[in-house]
Every structure is written in C-alpha cells, then in structure tokens.
Design a protein around this motif. Structure first.
Motif, mmCIF file in Angstrom:
data_model
loop_
_atom_site.group_PDB
_atom_site.id
_atom_site.type_symbol
_atom_site.label_atom_id
_atom_site.label_comp_id
_atom_site.label_asym_id
_atom_site.label_seq_id
_atom_site.Cartn_x
_atom_site.Cartn_y
_atom_site.Cartn_z
ATOM 1 N N ILE A 23 3.889 14.453 -53.246
ATOM 2 C CA ILE A 23 4.469 14.896 -51.831
ATOM 3 C C ILE A 23 4.856 16.149 -51.560
ATOM 4 O O ILE A 23 4.716 16.826 -50.491
ATOM 5 C CB ILE A 23 5.904 13.856 -51.718
ATOM 6 C CG1 ILE A 23 5.491 12.334 -51.542
ATOM 7 C CG2 ILE A 23 6.542 14.331 -50.360
ATOM 8 C CD1 ILE A 23 6.812 11.565 -51.657
ATOM 9 N N THR A 24 5.363 16.806 -52.567
ATOM 10 C CA THR A 24 5.667 18.397 -52.447
ATOM 11 C C THR A 24 4.458 19.124 -52.241
ATOM 12 O O THR A 24 4.398 19.988 -51.198
ATOM 13 C CB THR A 24 6.088 18.833 -53.740
ATOM 14 O OG1 THR A 24 7.643 18.045 -54.116
ATOM 15 C CG2 THR A 24 6.615 20.117 -53.670
ATOM 16 N N GLU A 25 3.369 18.935 -52.830
ATOM 17 C CA GLU A 25 1.981 19.625 -52.690
ATOM 18 C C GLU A 25 1.521 19.412 -51.310
ATOM 19 O O GLU A 25 1.196 20.490 -50.618
ATOM 20 C CB GLU A 25 1.013 19.324 -53.831
ATOM 21 C CG GLU A 25 1.486 19.620 -55.119
ATOM 22 C CD GLU A 25 0.502 19.051 -56.215
ATOM 23 O OE1 GLU A 25 0.317 19.624 -57.466
ATOM 24 O OE2 GLU A 25 -0.152 17.993 -55.914
ATOM 25 N N ALA A 26 1.597 18.139 -51.046
ATOM 26 C CA ALA A 26 1.070 17.910 -49.436
ATOM 27 C C ALA A 26 1.827 18.641 -48.652
ATOM 28 O O ALA A 26 1.660 18.936 -47.358
ATOM 29 C CB ALA A 26 1.023 16.281 -49.431
ATOM 30 N N SER A 27 3.183 18.656 -48.855
ATOM 31 C CA SER A 27 4.093 19.244 -47.895
ATOM 32 C C SER A 27 3.869 20.946 -47.658
ATOM 33 O O SER A 27 3.843 21.205 -46.669
ATOM 34 C CB SER A 27 5.600 19.031 -48.198
ATOM 35 O OG SER A 27 6.494 19.792 -47.282
ATOM 36 N N GLU A 28 3.455 21.333 -48.770
ATOM 37 C CA GLU A 28 3.219 22.859 -48.572
ATOM 38 C C GLU A 28 2.004 23.322 -48.086
ATOM 39 O O GLU A 28 1.904 24.101 -47.286
ATOM 40 C CB GLU A 28 3.240 23.374 -50.152
ATOM 41 C CG GLU A 28 4.556 23.269 -50.868
ATOM 42 C CD GLU A 28 4.322 23.635 -52.488
ATOM 43 O OE1 GLU A 28 3.205 23.623 -52.922
ATOM 44 O OE2 GLU A 28 5.568 23.751 -53.245
ATOM 45 N N VAL A 29 0.786 22.377 -48.406
ATOM 46 C CA VAL A 29 -0.355 22.470 -47.645
ATOM 47 C C VAL A 29 -0.367 22.286 -45.988
ATOM 48 O O VAL A 29 -0.980 23.071 -45.465
ATOM 49 C CB VAL A 29 -1.484 21.746 -48.572
ATOM 50 C CG1 VAL A 29 -2.806 21.970 -47.655
ATOM 51 C CG2 VAL A 29 -1.697 22.050 -49.794
ATOM 52 N N SER A 30 0.269 21.272 -45.736
ATOM 53 C CA SER A 30 0.267 20.901 -44.427
ATOM 54 C C SER A 30 1.213 21.640 -43.663
ATOM 55 O O SER A 30 1.122 21.807 -42.329
ATOM 56 C CB SER A 30 0.628 19.348 -44.485
ATOM 57 O OG SER A 30 2.029 19.120 -44.859
ATOM 58 N N GLY A 31 2.418 22.238 -44.176
ATOM 59 C CA GLY A 31 3.228 23.056 -43.385
ATOM 60 C C GLY A 31 4.515 22.015 -42.743
ATOM 61 O O GLY A 31 5.288 22.491 -42.170
ATOM 62 N N LEU A 32 4.327 20.790 -43.232
ATOM 63 C CA LEU A 32 5.304 19.811 -42.722
ATOM 64 C C LEU A 32 6.467 19.729 -43.811
ATOM 65 O O LEU A 32 6.317 19.913 -45.031
ATOM 66 C CB LEU A 32 4.789 18.671 -42.630
ATOM 67 C CG LEU A 32 3.794 18.495 -41.658
ATOM 68 C CD1 LEU A 32 3.057 17.129 -41.574
ATOM 69 C CD2 LEU A 32 4.215 18.963 -40.049
ATOM 70 N N ASP A 33 7.880 19.316 -43.554
ATOM 71 C CA ASP A 33 8.703 19.204 -44.280
ATOM 72 C C ASP A 33 8.694 18.150 -45.084
ATOM 73 O O ASP A 33 7.812 17.197 -44.957
ATOM 74 C CB ASP A 33 10.135 19.100 -43.625
ATOM 75 C CG ASP A 33 10.369 17.857 -42.703
ATOM 76 O OD1 ASP A 33 10.238 16.661 -43.390
ATOM 77 O OD2 ASP A 33 10.239 17.966 -41.495
ATOM 78 N N ARG A 34 9.219 17.759 -46.348
ATOM 79 C CA ARG A 34 8.950 17.001 -47.192
ATOM 80 C C ARG A 34 9.262 15.749 -46.730
ATOM 81 O O ARG A 34 8.538 14.547 -46.947
ATOM 82 C CB ARG A 34 9.884 17.248 -48.621
ATOM 83 C CG ARG A 34 9.434 16.475 -49.853
ATOM 84 C CD ARG A 34 10.187 17.082 -50.943
ATOM 85 N NE ARG A 34 9.838 16.243 -52.105
ATOM 86 C CZ ARG A 34 10.047 14.955 -52.537
ATOM 87 N NH1 ARG A 34 10.609 14.219 -51.767
ATOM 88 N NH2 ARG A 34 9.477 14.469 -53.643
ATOM 89 N N ALA A 35 10.072 15.198 -46.351
ATOM 90 C CA ALA A 35 10.727 14.037 -45.402
ATOM 91 C C ALA A 35 9.488 13.461 -44.671
ATOM 92 O O ALA A 35 9.145 12.270 -44.725
ATOM 93 C CB ALA A 35 12.013 13.823 -44.964
ATOM 94 N N THR A 36 8.963 14.393 -43.896
ATOM 95 C CA THR A 36 8.078 13.995 -42.903
ATOM 96 C C THR A 36 6.487 13.584 -43.705
ATOM 97 O O THR A 36 6.020 12.628 -43.285
ATOM 98 C CB THR A 36 7.680 15.073 -41.828
ATOM 99 O OG1 THR A 36 8.792 15.192 -40.888
ATOM 100 C CG2 THR A 36 6.750 14.623 -40.865
ATOM 101 N N THR A 37 6.263 14.494 -44.560
ATOM 102 C CA THR A 37 5.004 14.453 -45.225
ATOM 103 C C THR A 37 5.241 13.030 -46.071
ATOM 104 O O THR A 37 4.241 12.270 -46.026
ATOM 105 C CB THR A 37 4.896 15.502 -46.372
ATOM 106 O OG1 THR A 37 4.984 16.614 -45.647
ATOM 107 C CG2 THR A 37 3.591 15.258 -47.133
ATOM 108 N N ARG A 38 6.460 12.654 -46.568
ATOM 109 C CA ARG A 38 6.631 11.509 -47.313
ATOM 110 C C ARG A 38 6.346 10.455 -46.611
ATOM 111 O O ARG A 38 5.416 9.515 -46.820
ATOM 112 C CB ARG A 38 8.012 11.384 -47.953
ATOM 113 C CG ARG A 38 8.266 10.233 -48.881
ATOM 114 C CD ARG A 38 9.412 10.289 -49.328
ATOM 115 N NE ARG A 38 9.792 9.002 -50.166
ATOM 116 C CZ ARG A 38 10.234 7.875 -49.493
ATOM 117 N NH1 ARG A 38 10.539 7.949 -48.301
ATOM 118 N NH2 ARG A 38 10.519 6.742 -50.510
#
Length: 245
Positions: A23-38
């Motif tokens: 989740i953290t990696e996807a958040s960093e790559v996408s530029g979205l916050d962690r909760a939204t990415t999750r």
C-alpha cells in the motif's frame, strides 16, 4: 468519477519493474494518500483485478479485459497484423507496431520470429518512447514543444551504456529521424538488440502508429538494418496509407 480516476492512478502504479506493490509503495508511485490507495487496492482485489497476500498486491490476468476492450473496438491492430506478418517473413526478424501514449509507446500488434529481448513483448507492452525506435518515429511526428513536454515528463535513464539520456542529444536524434523518415537504435534498450522503425500514416498524411523490425546485433548490425529492412517496410507504409482514414 473522481474515485474512478484515483483507481486508474493506482492501476498505473504497477509495471514491469513494479509487479508487486505494498500500500505504501503504491501510494508513493500514484501520488495518492495512503488511505485512498488502500481503498482502491482492496476494491481491485474484491473485483478480482488484483491479488492480495496480506502485504503485497499484484494484478491478475483479469486486468487484460480492460485492454482487450480497446483492442477489440479498434480496427488498427487487426489491419496492421497481416502486414507485420509479411514484413517479418520477408526480412526474417520480428516486427511490431505501436502507438504513442504520453511518454511511452504501447505495442498493439506483433509478428515474432523469435524472442530477441529479455522481456516478452506483446500487445499491451510498454517501453519509454525516448529510447525506442518506434518511440523516436512517433516523437518525430510531433512539434518541438510537444517533444520537450514529453521529455520533461520522462525518466531519462540509461538502460545500457549506449542509451541517449541527454535531452539535447535525444532531440538532435529526433530531428535526424524527421529528416530521413526512419529511426535506428543500436543496443539502447538492451545490449545485443538493434531495431529500425518507420511511421504509419493515414490517407491524410497524419502519423497514427509506427512499425519496427528488431534483430540481434550479432546477426544484423544496426548499420545494416536500413539496407536489409527499409524497402519492405516502405512497401507496407505505401499499402497502409490508403486504408487508414
């Protein structure tokens, strides 16, 4: 629609070098916050588009349905395929077709004689436009301002010691491609691989795709590609032009 757009950003976070993401990696790559990415990742998993092992997410083959919908609704790949087959058979090497999508090329058709790259290229595969022969042909069809914008969005990294990464050198090569009408790369994407590409124009002269031939450098050096392949590729250009609206 905002949620849909965020979901697409998360999907685009995955790639050849990012097949499994936390989740953290996807958040960093996408530029979205962690909760939204999750939320996006768990929704993808619930719908069967992603697998989740408790820590990492990976896309499932179901994701291909999205790309297949475009391929099925677009006549260009089907129109190009028999011509690629003919070129590949005539020159004895693999031939491919691609379109430009932002700073990358997307393969839409392929006729493979044998695998010449370590990655398995197929429709849907992506490569950076700045270092691919088809990418340079497609960039050459754009204005200088458009090329500058794409290069500014590209991560100009060296895939091999031969890769051009200096923006001025890349733009000079693109200018040369515009003038001569084809692009040749010599082991810039992968050591041992060279390729030649030409644009595919429609009946109004607009570039709609590119086709290339790739060959092992030990078998067919870059310097010999135009003499070996260009006549067959230009015949395909001429045959396709009146068929494309």
């Amino acid at each position: 629609m905002g949620g849909f757009a965020k979901g697409l950003k998360v999907l685009e976070a995955f790639g050849v070098e990012r097949q499994r993401l936390s989740i953290t990696e996807a958040s960093e790559v996408s530029g979205l916050d962690r909760a939204t990415t999750r939320r996006c990742l768990l929704t993808l998993a619930d719908l069967g588009y992603a697998d989740y092992d408790g820590k990492f997410f990976s896309l499932t083959p179901k994701i291909l349905r999205i790309g297949h919908a475009w391929l099925s609704a677009t006549p260009l790949p089907m129109l190009l395929q028999p011509h690629l087959d003919q070129v590949s058979e005539r020159v004895g090497h693999s031939a491919s077709a691609s379109i430009l999508d932002n700073s990358e090329i997307v393969y839409i058709a392929r006729a493979s004689q044998k695998r010449v790259m370590s990655i398995n290229l197929m429709p849907g595969s992506r490569l950076p436009a700045y270092s691919a022969s088809m990418g340079r042909v497609l960039l050459a069809a754009l204005s200088d301002a458009e090329v500058d914008a794409i290069l500014s969005r590209s991560q100009l990294k060296a895939h091999t010691p031969r890769t051009l990464t200096d923006p001025m050198a890349i733009k000079a090569e693109i200018a040369r491609v515009r003038e001569q009408g084809y692009a040749v790369i010599d082991q810039e994407l992968e050591i041992g691989l060279c390729s030649i590409a030409v644009p595919v124009r429609n009946d109004r002269g607009r570039v709609v795709a590119a086709i290339n031939v790739g060959a092992p450098a030990a078998v067919l050096p870059a310097s010999e590609l135009p003499g070996h392949c260009l006549a067959a590729m230009r015949e395909v250009q001429a045959r396709l032009k009146p068929l494309l609206a």
